[in-house]
Design a protein around this motif. Structure first.
Motif, PDB file in Angstrom:
ATOM      1  N   ALA A  21       0.837  -1.202   0.000  1.00 52.38           N
ATOM      2  CA  ALA A  21       0.000   0.000   0.000  1.00 52.38           C
ATOM      3  C   ALA A  21       0.872   1.252   0.000  1.00 52.38           C
ATOM      4  O   ALA A  21       0.653   2.176  -0.797  1.00 52.38           O
ATOM      5  CB  ALA A  21      -0.932  -0.006   1.215  1.00 52.38           C
ATOM      6  N   ILE A  22       1.862   1.280   0.880  1.00 50.20           N
ATOM      7  CA  ILE A  22       2.732   2.459   0.950  1.00 50.20           C
ATOM      8  C   ILE A  22       3.564   2.565  -0.328  1.00 50.20           C
ATOM      9  O   ILE A  22       3.821   3.662  -0.831  1.00 50.20           O
ATOM     10  CB  ILE A  22       3.604   2.414   2.215  1.00 50.20           C
ATOM     11  N   GLY A  23       3.963   1.414  -0.853  1.00 53.22           N
ATOM     12  CA  GLY A  23       4.686   1.410  -2.124  1.00 53.22           C
ATOM     13  C   GLY A  23       3.876   2.073  -3.228  1.00 53.22           C
ATOM     14  O   GLY A  23       4.407   2.857  -4.028  1.00 53.22           O
ATOM     15  N   LEU A  38      -2.137   7.530   5.077  1.00 50.20           N
ATOM     16  CA  LEU A  38      -2.323   6.080   5.239  1.00 50.20           C
ATOM     17  C   LEU A  38      -3.618   5.638   4.560  1.00 50.20           C
ATOM     18  O   LEU A  38      -3.662   4.590   3.896  1.00 50.20           O
ATOM     19  CB  LEU A  38      -2.348   5.703   6.730  1.00 50.20           C
ATOM     20  N   VAL A  39      -4.646   6.444   4.726  1.00 52.46           N
ATOM     21  CA  VAL A  39      -5.932   6.141   4.080  1.00 52.46           C
ATOM     22  C   VAL A  39      -5.770   6.126   2.556  1.00 52.46           C
ATOM     23  O   VAL A  39      -6.275   5.232   1.875  1.00 52.46           O
ATOM     24  CB  VAL A  39      -6.998   7.168   4.521  1.00 52.46           C
ATOM     25  N   GLN A  40      -5.032   7.094   2.036  1.00 53.80           N
ATOM     26  CA  GLN A  40      -4.752   7.125   0.581  1.00 53.80           C
ATOM     27  C   GLN A  40      -4.031   5.860   0.143  1.00 53.80           C
ATOM     28  O   GLN A  40      -4.363   5.257  -0.881  1.00 53.80           O
ATOM     29  CB  GLN A  40      -3.836   8.300   0.245  1.00 53.80           C
ATOM     30  N   ALA A  41      -3.006   5.473   0.925  1.00 51.74           N
ATOM     31  CA  ALA A  41      -2.206   4.303   0.566  1.00 51.74           C
ATOM     32  C   ALA A  41      -3.078   3.054   0.529  1.00 51.74           C
ATOM     33  O   ALA A  41      -3.044   2.270  -0.432  1.00 51.74           O
ATOM     34  CB  ALA A  41      -1.060   4.125   1.565  1.00 51.74           C
ATOM     35  N   ILE A  42      -3.880   2.873   1.556  1.00 53.63           N
ATOM     36  CA  ILE A  42      -4.744   1.686   1.594  1.00 53.63           C
ATOM     37  C   ILE A  42      -5.804   1.779   0.504  1.00 53.63           C
ATOM     38  O   ILE A  42      -6.165   0.772  -0.116  1.00 53.63           O
ATOM     39  CB  ILE A  42      -5.365   1.516   2.998  1.00 53.63           C
ATOM     40  N   GLY A  43      -6.271   2.996   0.260  1.00 56.71           N
ATOM     41  CA  GLY A  43      -7.231   3.188  -0.833  1.00 56.71           C
ATOM     42  C   GLY A  43      -6.656   2.732  -2.164  1.00 56.71           C
ATOM     43  O   GLY A  43      -7.340   2.078  -2.960  1.00 56.71           O
ATOM     44  N   LEU A  44      -5.391   3.053  -2.411  1.00 53.29           N
ATOM     45  CA  LEU A  44      -4.739   2.616  -3.654  1.00 53.29           C
ATOM     46  C   LEU A  44      -4.648   1.093  -3.708  1.00 53.29           C
ATOM     47  O   LEU A  44      -4.850   0.474  -4.756  1.00 53.29           O
ATOM     48  CB  LEU A  44      -3.329   3.225  -3.747  1.00 53.29           C
ATOM     49  N   LEU A  45      -4.343   0.496  -2.564  1.00 55.95           N
ATOM     50  CA  LEU A  45      -4.234  -0.970  -2.517  1.00 55.95           C
ATOM     51  C   LEU A  45      -5.578  -1.622  -2.834  1.00 55.95           C
ATOM     52  O   LEU A  45      -5.638  -2.675  -3.474  1.00 55.95           O
ATOM     53  CB  LEU A  45      -3.770  -1.392  -1.112  1.00 55.95           C
ATOM     54  N   LEU A  46      -6.645  -0.973  -2.376  1.00 57.17           N
ATOM     55  CA  LEU A  46      -7.969  -1.587  -2.504  1.00 57.17           C
ATOM     56  C   LEU A  46      -8.677  -1.215  -3.797  1.00 57.17           C
ATOM     57  O   LEU A  46      -9.672  -1.847  -4.150  1.00 57.17           O
ATOM     58  CB  LEU A  46      -8.855  -1.167  -1.325  1.00 57.17           C
ATOM     59  N   ALA A  47      -8.189  -0.180  -4.459  1.00 56.13           N
ATOM     60  CA  ALA A  47      -8.884   0.304  -5.655  1.00 56.13           C
ATOM     61  C   ALA A  47      -9.083  -0.854  -6.630  1.00 56.13           C
ATOM     62  O   ALA A  47      -8.125  -1.513  -7.008  1.00 56.13           O
ATOM     63  CB  ALA A  47      -8.089   1.422  -6.304  1.00 56.13           C
ATOM     64  N   PRO A  48     -10.340  -1.105  -7.046  1.00 59.05           N
ATOM     65  CA  PRO A  48     -10.616  -2.250  -7.922  1.00 59.05           C
ATOM     66  C   PRO A  48      -9.786  -2.196  -9.198  1.00 59.05           C
ATOM     67  O   PRO A  48      -9.413  -3.215  -9.737  1.00 59.05           O
ATOM     68  CB  PRO A  48     -12.101  -2.112  -8.233  1.00 59.05           C
ATOM     69  N   ARG A  49      -9.414  -0.975  -9.632  1.00 58.09           N
ATOM     70  CA  ARG A  49      -8.692  -0.869 -10.892  1.00 58.09           C
ATOM     71  C   ARG A  49      -7.313  -1.540 -10.856  1.00 58.09           C
ATOM     72  O   ARG A  49      -6.729  -1.835 -11.888  1.00 58.09           O
ATOM     73  CB  ARG A  49      -8.544   0.590 -11.322  1.00 58.09           C
ATOM     74  N   THR A  50      -6.780  -1.789  -9.646  1.00 60.76           N
ATOM     75  CA  THR A  50      -5.486  -2.460  -9.620  1.00 60.76           C
ATOM     76  C   THR A  50      -5.633  -3.921 -10.026  1.00 60.76           C
ATOM     77  O   THR A  50      -4.662  -4.554 -10.403  1.00 60.76           O
ATOM     78  CB  THR A  50      -4.861  -2.446  -8.203  1.00 60.76           C
ATOM     79  N   GLY A  51      -6.842  -4.444  -9.902  1.00 55.71           N
ATOM     80  CA  GLY A  51      -7.078  -5.814 -10.324  1.00 55.71           C
ATOM     81  C   GLY A  51      -6.514  -6.866  -9.394  1.00 55.71           C
ATOM     82  O   GLY A  51      -6.755  -8.049  -9.570  1.00 55.71           O
TER      83      GLY A  51
END
Lengths: 227, 227
Positions: free
Chosen positions: A213-215, B210-223
């Motif tokens: 996530a941080i990455g 941190l919320v942004q980072a986790i949001g990126l991890l969870l974003a469906p677009r990452t697949g």
């Protein structure tokens, strides 16, 4: 036993500059205090229990430290010293951003994720609010902050190298997010055995996902933090 | 003082079903114990200090709790109860994934980021390892885990809704990462005043990142976590 055989007398401690030959004995008492706190909690880690565990008399401990409060301040300093030495020795070089975040998590986890940190935490929580020790505790915490800040900045800089990220903002994020993960994990081990057992694999997965996530947040391709 | 003026008698406690009229007094003593621990640390929160702060005799406290250990178990249960009520009342609906992660962080921060959690933490660390209380502490922790697990799963499910993320893996990540952030922040407040002051704005930024980072991890677009 000579000084060189004992735990290294890392530095002279306040008011004890003429007692270097006592350092191994001091260190053994501090270690006994830490183990005693871990085994029975700070409240039950009485002077007598610590002396018994160290295999010395309370009189001998008084000779080294003066009072239980002073011994507890020495426990706090020992914790801070461990962190200071750990950070000073750490280097985070090369690899991807994600690998470097993982390496930094490993460094912080070695201290904040250790059972010993639970003892230091209890001591800090108690000393900081006890009118008899709060002033010395503040002085100790300020001294250690001064001595670890440079290394924390250096390590954050190494993690963020080449990302264009603003270290002043992202450095503290890295510290609190990664240290927090370690703290959350170690608090589970504070529960009675059987409750927190068998979590190692889950913790490894959680660490990996936080690093991912941080990455993602730091990846230069997001463009968020490019200068 | 009438019951309605005292702290609200939240619920009947185990083994005290015939003592409902005593609940306000019990709750006031538990609250005095919490404040006493926060003010001077668990080690100095003696039976006498707690009685004095509660404005009652130690005999009266013994009448309600039996022993200092039993009072400390009541403090631990009070902490767990606060968490249980908080989670039971929480709902995370609508918005973006990032907004929902932020809402979950807000829920966990209200408990794990509170000064009172520092008192509960000290009590847990001590009771869990004291042979006199470890069994009851384990029972308490297992009971509370049973009562909060369903709500933690529900809230994680609400955060992850529509992302296709695996709740069994990502739910625990959310919990430990977000709780850890709150714990790391509140530990700074454990330092003597002046040391941790003025951090609120920094903490808000760190939470946001941190919320942004986790949001990126969870974003469906990452697949990554699509089923």
């Amino acid at each position: 036993m000579t000084a060189s055989q004992g735990p290294s007398p890392s530095r002279s401690r306040g008011g004890e500059t003429n007692a270097r030959s006592d350092q191994p004995a001091r260190a053994a008492v501090v270690e006994a205090a830490i183990q005693c706190i871990l085994e029975r909690g700070l409240y039950r880690a009485s002077s007598n229990a610590i002396a018994e565990r160290a295999g010395v008399t309370w009189g001998a401990i008084q000779h080294h430290f003066g009072s239980r409060e002073a011994l507890m301040l020495a426990v706090l300093e020992e914790g801070n010293d461990r962190l200071r030495r750990l950070l000073a020795a750490a280097e985070i070089g090369g690899g991807t951003v994600e690998e470097r975040v993982a390496a930094y998590l490993g460094v912080l986890d070695a201290y904040y994720g250790s059972r010993e940190y639970l003892a230091f935490m209890q001591v800090l929580l108690t000393l900081a609010h006890d009118p008899r020790t709060s002033e010395q505790t503040l002085a100790t915490m300020q001294r250690i902050t001064g001595s670890v800040d440079a290394d924390l900045h250096r390590l954050a800089g190494e993690v963020l190298a080449g990302t264009g990220a603003d270290e002043a903002t992202l450095g503290p994020l890295l510290f609190h997010a990664l240290r927090g993960m370690a703290m959350s994990h170690v608090m589970i081990s504070a529960n009675p055995p059987a409750y927190g057992a068998g979590r190692a694999a889950e913790f490894a997965t959680q660490n990996e996902l936080l690093v991912q996530a941080i990455g993602l947040l730091l990846a230069p391709r997001t463009g968020r933090f490019e200068s």
